[in-house]
Design an enzyme around this catalytic site. Sequence first.
Site, mmCIF file in Angstrom:
data_model
loop_
_atom_site.group_PDB
_atom_site.id
_atom_site.type_symbol
_atom_site.label_atom_id
_atom_site.label_comp_id
_atom_site.label_asym_id
_atom_site.label_seq_id
_atom_site.Cartn_x
_atom_site.Cartn_y
_atom_site.Cartn_z
ATOM 1 N N LYS A 144 0.861 -1.189 0.000
ATOM 2 C CA LYS A 144 0.000 0.000 0.000
ATOM 3 C C LYS A 144 0.887 1.225 0.000
ATOM 4 O O LYS A 144 2.021 1.163 0.492
ATOM 5 C CB LYS A 144 -0.878 0.021 1.270
ATOM 6 C CG LYS A 144 -2.076 0.949 1.160
ATOM 7 C CD LYS A 144 -3.274 0.246 0.541
ATOM 8 C CE LYS A 144 -4.424 1.143 0.242
ATOM 9 N NZ LYS A 144 -5.597 0.355 -0.213
ATOM 10 N N ASP A 177 -7.072 4.186 -4.497
ATOM 11 C CA ASP A 177 -7.753 4.060 -3.201
ATOM 12 C C ASP A 177 -8.366 5.441 -2.974
ATOM 13 O O ASP A 177 -8.604 6.176 -3.951
ATOM 14 C CB ASP A 177 -6.761 3.655 -2.102
ATOM 15 C CG ASP A 177 -7.453 3.226 -0.801
ATOM 16 O OD1 ASP A 177 -7.952 2.093 -0.734
ATOM 17 O OD2 ASP A 177 -7.531 4.038 0.153
HETATM 18 P P1 NDP Z 1 -13.016 7.746 -3.000
HETATM 19 O O1 NDP Z 1 -11.928 8.718 -2.831
HETATM 20 O O2 NDP Z 1 -13.579 7.501 -4.351
HETATM 21 O O3 NDP Z 1 -14.244 8.112 -2.035
HETATM 22 C C1 NDP Z 1 -14.067 8.203 -0.668
HETATM 23 C C2 NDP Z 1 -15.386 8.580 -0.026
HETATM 24 O O4 NDP Z 1 -15.277 8.407 1.381
HETATM 25 C C3 NDP Z 1 -15.758 10.034 -0.243
HETATM 26 O O5 NDP Z 1 -17.140 10.157 -0.263
HETATM 27 C C4 NDP Z 1 -15.139 10.708 0.967
HETATM 28 O O6 NDP Z 1 -15.765 11.921 1.335
HETATM 29 C C5 NDP Z 1 -15.387 9.669 2.035
HETATM 30 N N1 NDP Z 1 -14.343 9.789 3.058
HETATM 31 C C6 NDP Z 1 -13.002 9.637 2.883
HETATM 32 N N2 NDP Z 1 -12.337 9.863 4.028
HETATM 33 C C7 NDP Z 1 -13.274 10.176 4.935
HETATM 34 C C8 NDP Z 1 -13.225 10.508 6.309
HETATM 35 N N3 NDP Z 1 -12.055 10.573 6.965
HETATM 36 N N4 NDP Z 1 -14.404 10.733 6.934
HETATM 37 C C9 NDP Z 1 -15.587 10.672 6.258
HETATM 38 N N5 NDP Z 1 -15.690 10.371 4.957
HETATM 39 C C10 NDP Z 1 -14.557 10.126 4.312
HETATM 40 O O7 NDP Z 1 -12.455 6.377 -2.360
HETATM 41 P P2 NDP Z 1 -12.964 4.879 -2.580
HETATM 42 O O8 NDP Z 1 -14.419 4.843 -2.802
HETATM 43 O O9 NDP Z 1 -12.063 4.248 -3.567
HETATM 44 O O10 NDP Z 1 -12.613 4.238 -1.165
HETATM 45 C C11 NDP Z 1 -13.545 4.127 -0.099
HETATM 46 C C12 NDP Z 1 -13.104 3.048 0.855
HETATM 47 O O11 NDP Z 1 -13.044 1.798 0.152
HETATM 48 C C13 NDP Z 1 -11.729 3.215 1.494
HETATM 49 O O12 NDP Z 1 -11.758 2.668 2.792
HETATM 50 C C14 NDP Z 1 -10.830 2.351 0.620
HETATM 51 O O13 NDP Z 1 -9.667 1.937 1.289
HETATM 52 C C15 NDP Z 1 -11.774 1.195 0.339
HETATM 53 N N6 NDP Z 1 -11.456 0.363 -0.815
HETATM 54 C C16 NDP Z 1 -11.328 0.911 -2.063
HETATM 55 C C17 NDP Z 1 -11.074 0.094 -3.138
HETATM 56 C C18 NDP Z 1 -11.018 0.629 -4.530
HETATM 57 O O14 NDP Z 1 -10.882 -0.170 -5.446
HETATM 58 N N7 NDP Z 1 -11.131 1.921 -4.757
HETATM 59 C C19 NDP Z 1 -10.872 -1.353 -2.980
HETATM 60 C C20 NDP Z 1 -11.105 -1.841 -1.639
HETATM 61 C C21 NDP Z 1 -11.363 -0.992 -0.616
HETATM 62 P P3 NDP Z 1 -14.982 13.319 1.132
HETATM 63 O O15 NDP Z 1 -15.160 13.646 -0.325
HETATM 64 O O16 NDP Z 1 -15.658 14.265 2.038
HETATM 65 O O17 NDP Z 1 -13.554 13.082 1.496
HETATM 66 O O1 2IT Z 2 -7.918 -1.629 -0.678
HETATM 67 C C1 2IT Z 2 -7.862 -2.139 -1.813
HETATM 68 O O2 2IT Z 2 -7.984 -3.350 -1.995
HETATM 69 C C2 2IT Z 2 -7.659 -1.247 -2.961
HETATM 70 N N1 2IT Z 2 -7.611 -0.028 -2.768
HETATM 71 C C3 2IT Z 2 -7.484 -1.815 -4.344
HETATM 72 C C4 2IT Z 2 -6.064 -2.255 -4.562
HETATM 73 C C5 2IT Z 2 -5.737 -2.680 -5.970
HETATM 74 O O3 2IT Z 2 -4.546 -2.985 -6.174
HETATM 75 O O4 2IT Z 2 -6.600 -2.729 -6.842
#
Ligand code: NDP
Ligand code: 2IT
Length: 446
Positions: free
Chosen positions: A126, A166
Site C-alpha cells: 500500500k 484508493d
Molecule cells: P473515493 O476517494 O472515491 O471516495 C471516498 C469517499 O469516502 C468520499 O465520499 C469521501 O468523502 C469519504 N471519506 C473519505 N475519508 C473520509 C473521512 N475521513 N471521513 C468521512 N468520509 C470520508 O475512495 P474509494 O471509494 O475508492 O474508497 C472508499 C473506501 O473503500 C476506502 O476505505 C478504501 O480503502 C476502500 N477500498 C477501495 C477500493 C477501490 O478499489 N477503490 C478497494 C477496496 C477498498 P470526502 O469527499 O468528504 O472526502
Molecule cells: O484496498 C484495496 O484493496 C484497494 N484499494 C485496491 C487495490 C488494488 O490494487 O486494486
Amino acid sequence: MDPNVEKFMARVKARNPFEPEFHQAVQEVAESLVPFIREHPKYDHARILERITEPERVVLFRVPWINDKGDVEINRGYRIEMNSAIGPYKGGLRFHPTVNLSILKFLAFEQVFKNSLTTLPMGGGKGGSDFDPKGKSDNEVMRFCQSFMTELCRHIGPNTDIPAGDIGVGGREIGYLFGQYKRIRNEFSGVLTGKGLEWGGSLIRPEATGYGAVYFAEEMLNTRGDSLKGKVAAVSGSGNVAQFTVQKLTQLGGKAVTLSDSNGTIYDPDGIDEEKLSWVMELKNIKRGRIKEYAGKFGCQYLEGKRPWHVKCDVAFPSATENEISKDDAETLLENGCHVVSEGANMPSTPEAVEVYIRAKILYGPGKAANAGGVAVSGLEMTQNNMRLPWTREEVDNRLQTIMKNIHRTCVKYGTGQDGFVNYVNGANIGGFVKVADAMLAQGVV
Ligand code: NDP
Ligand code: 2IT
C-alpha cells in the site's frame, strides 16, 4: 484477551509505537490466528506471525511540487511493501491529508490477507501521500502525481510492485502517474491497475469493489435462504466504492437510501435509483462537488455532520473510511433491524462494533473479504496486460462473481463454529493466512 495475543501485541506495540491503526488491524488478525497456530505449531516454529507483521520494505520520500500560484509545496510519499510470498506487492495508493505510516501499514497488512483470499498470485502493499486533492486544479494534481512518480518509479514495476487507486486516487490520478512512469522508464507495461480502457485498463475495474461487496452480501444472505431483493440499505461515502455498491444493489432489487461524505449524509427514503445515481456520478467524478447538493436537487433530507448509521435499514455497506462505525452506531443499526454488514471500506467498523455484530450473530463480512473484488479485478487487469488481450465485460464480471463466491466459501470453511454460526472474521483471517504462511515456510527464512 488470550494471554498469547496479549504478549504478541505488547511486542508489536513496542516495535511500532504511535501506530494505533496498525495495532488495531494486527490485533484483529492475531485474535483469529493465535488459536489456529496453537493447533498448527509449524507456523510458530518458523515465527510466521512475527515475520508477517514486519514489512519487507518501507519507502518514505519527499514530494515537492509547485502550485498554481507558483509556490513550492512539500508532501510526503510512502510505499509499504508488506509481503511478497505469493506474488509481487499489490495494493492501492491513497491521497488524503490523514495519510500516515500507521494508516498505510494497517492497509498494507490487510492487503496481504485480502489478496491471498482472491486466489490470484498477488502479495500485499500500500502507499500514498498526505496530499489533499480536494480543491486542487487538474494541473496541480498532475504536477503532484509527476513528482510522486519520479521517486516511486524506482521501487515499482510490473513484476515487482503494482499500485492502483484508493481514497483520492481514481482514473485521473492513475493516468498522470502512468504517463510519468512510462516517460521515465521508457516502458509501456502493466505497472499500475485501474488504467483507462484505451491504454491497458480492464472493463469492470471501476465497478469491481462495489459490485464485489454486494455479491458478498448476497452470498452471506443466501446461507440463510434470503437475498438482497427488497432490502433497504444504508451506504456511506459517495466515491468509487459507494457509487457502484448502489448500482449493483439496485440491479439486484435492493434499495439504497443514503450516501455521505466527510461533511454529512443524504437520506432519500424513496431510494437512489439509476437516474439519481448517474447524477451523483457526474457530481462527484466530474464536477467534484459535495453530496449535500443531492438534497437540494432531489428534495430529500441532508444531515449535516452525521453518518448514515441511524436510519432504518436491513443492510449496511460502509464504503467511506476506517473506524466510521462506532459501538454506538453498531448498536443503533441492530436496533433498527440491520442484520447484514458488508464492508466496502477497509476496517470501517471499530473492534467494539465488530464485537456487537458477532455477539448478535448477524451476517458480518469484514473488508478483507467483502471488498476484495477491487483488487481481484486488478489481478485480472494484470493478466490481460500480460496476455495483451482484453476480456469482455461479461468475462470479467463472471470471473469477479466466481472469485467472490470462492472467498465466501473460504470464509465458511475456516470460520464455521460448532454451533454452525459463520464467523467471517476468523474465516477471512485464517483462510487468507494459510496460503501466505505455507509459501513463507516453503521459501525459507527470508
Ligand atoms: P473515493 O476517494 O472515491 O471516495 C471516498 C469517499 O469516502 C468520499 O465520499 C469521501 O468523502 C469519504 N471519506 C473519505 N475519508 C473520509 C473521512 N475521513 N471521513 C468521512 N468520509 C470520508 O475512495 P474509494 O471509494 O475508492 O474508497 C472508499 C473506501 O473503500 C476506502 O476505505 C478504501 O480503502 C476502500 N477500498 C477501495 C477500493 C477501490 O478499489 N477503490 C478497494 C477496496 C477498498 P470526502 O469527499 O468528504 O472526502
Ligand atoms: O484496498 C484495496 O484493496 C484497494 N484499494 C485496491 C487495490 C488494488 O490494487 O486494486
